[in-house]
Design a protein around this motif. Structure first.
Motif, short mmCIF file in Angstrom:
data_model
loop_
_atom_site.label_atom_id
_atom_site.label_comp_id
_atom_site.label_asym_id
_atom_site.label_seq_id
_atom_site.Cartn_x
_atom_site.Cartn_y
_atom_site.Cartn_z
N GLY A 17 28.80 30.19 21.94
CA GLY A 17 29.62 31.40 21.88
C GLY A 17 30.15 31.81 23.24
N MET A 18 29.32 31.64 24.28
CA MET A 18 29.76 31.97 25.63
C MET A 18 30.81 30.98 26.14
N LEU A 19 30.75 29.74 25.68
CA LEU A 19 31.81 28.78 26.03
C LEU A 19 33.17 29.27 25.52
N LEU A 20 33.16 29.83 24.34
CA LEU A 20 34.40 30.39 23.80
C LEU A 20 34.88 31.55 24.68
N ALA A 21 33.93 32.35 25.18
CA ALA A 21 34.30 33.45 26.08
C ALA A 21 34.94 32.93 27.36
N VAL A 22 34.40 31.85 27.91
CA VAL A 22 34.98 31.27 29.12
C VAL A 22 36.39 30.75 28.84
N ALA A 23 36.56 30.10 27.68
CA ALA A 23 37.89 29.59 27.31
C ALA A 23 38.89 30.73 27.20
N ALA A 24 38.48 31.84 26.57
CA ALA A 24 39.38 32.99 26.43
C ALA A 24 39.71 33.59 27.79
N ALA A 25 38.70 33.73 28.65
CA ALA A 25 38.92 34.30 29.99
C ALA A 25 39.79 33.40 30.84
#
Length: 392
Positions: A226-234
């Protein structure tokens, strides 16, 4: 390249669906009967569908990793003001603890009418450490195990966020900052998978070793995804058109299907959840990283309303199931499919109104605690002297 402005994420519907499906599964589980705990729809396709709905619990961890990790990822990239760990943990405590503590204390008191009662169980639940106990992890309030895991993840995220915000922005290259964050998250996934490999193939823990398979280390890979998705969005990743968005969503569905196939191929469940989490992340990413609006059902008003009370819905439904059963308001489990459907309907009919009542009476007042603190999590100085008036 800086991240483009982000519209509001249309993700509320996912949380509502996950909470509703968990309730339906527990109604199904309640209707096992006989010496061998026969499932009411065993041998049918619907049984297989319901037995795989446990994957939707992974959605809670994915959404937490994404939504809570996104502000930290943006701050680590230098795109927003750093977020103090104190403020983050305070907000999570206000969101999680009041309802959780009230539910635990009420259910424990009813279950232990004669003092001293099971004080060990109470202590473990109040400290969120019941996830490390085989005999207490699902005790008192079964679904509360996920909240114990979440509490551990909040502490980890606060620590990682504080480090990332301090040491990554000074790096001269934005690309390097992204690479470091991705490397750290893949490191967390590797640690979790290594733990699972050790538990399955080195120690050979039994399936009933619940605290081995449901503790924070076993679920860390899902949170990290889930945090990988956050990094991708950021980092500014966005799907260029609806075709790519659809392809990403279908790929996520295929990964989930692969996880189900591997489960029936006897891959240990602790590993199949890694596939479920990855697939669910891709399904959510199809919406979260889209430049256009996602499916309407995600922002359908009734779905948004249920999402608003999903925490209360999730935490109260099992105690309500037990109360309804004790009052004789549920059919006999041996009634098969019909008994299950009635149980699910009665449980939903009771849980939804209680969830709204709980939200307005517990969750909303608890949120007002934040009014005593500023944006950095420090106590407000309500009685500080007023500034001197300016002279004309």
């Amino acid at each position: 390249m800086t991240a483009p402005p982000q519209r509001k994420f249309d993700l509320e519907g996912y949380r509502a669906v996950a909470a509703l499906v968990v309730i339906i599964f527990h109604a199904y589980q309640h209707n096992r009967y006989g010496t061998w705990w026969t499932w009411p729809l065993e041998g049918s396709l619907w049984h297989d569908v319901l037995m795989n709905t446990d994957m939707l619990v992974d959605m809670f961890f994915i959404l937490s990793g994404f939504l809570l990790g996104l502000p930290y990822a943006k701050a680590a990239l230098g795109d927003r003001k750093p977020r103090p760990a104190r403020a983050f943990l305070l907000r999570r405590a206000v969101r999680l603890i009041p309802l959780y503590m009230i539910a635990v204390l009420i259910v424990w008191a009813i279950s232990n009418p004669v003092l001293p009662g099971d004080w060990r169980d109470l202590l473990l639940h109040l400290t969120f450490t019941h996830v490390w106990s085989d005999d207490k992890i699902f005790y008192t309030n079964g679904p509360a195990w996920t909240l114990g895991v979440e509490a551990h993840f909040y502490l980890l995220l606060a620590a990682l966020g504080a480090i990332g915000q301090r040491y990554l922005p000074p790096m001269e290259s934005r690309r390097k900052r992204i690479v470091v964050m991705v490397a750290v998250l893949f490191g967390l996934i590797a640690i979790s998978l290594g733990y699972k490999f050790w538990a399955v193939y080195v120690r050979g823990f039994p399936v009933e070793g619940w605290s081995i398979w449901f503790n924070p280390a076993a679920k860390l890979d899902i949170f990290a995804v889930g945090m990988l998705l956050a990094v991708a969005a950021a980092a500014g990743v966005r799907w260029p058109n609806a075709a790519v968005r659809t392809l990403v969503g279908l790929t996520g569905g295929a990964v989930v299907a692969l996880g189900v196939w591997l489960r029936y191929a006897h891959l240990p469940d602790t590993f199949t959840h890694t596939f479920f989490g990855t697939g669910i992340m891709l399904v959510i990413a199809a919406t979260a990283l889209s430049t256009g609006r996602g499916p309407y059902w995600l922002r359908w008003p009734p779905m948004l309303s249920l999402s608003m009370v999903s925490y209360s819905l999730y935490i109260w439904h099992e105690p309500l199931l037990r109360a309804l059963d004790s009052a004789g308001l549920l059919p006999t489990p041996a009634g098969g499919a019909g008994a299950f459907l009635v149980t699910a309907a009665v449980l939903l009919g009771a849980s939804v109104p209680v969830a709204y009542l709980s939200y307005w009476m517990i969750e909303v007042p608890a949120q007002r605690i934040m009014g005593a603190f500023d944006a950095d999590g420090r106590s407000r100085e309500y009685y500080a002297p007023l500034p001197e008036p300016r002279s004309a």
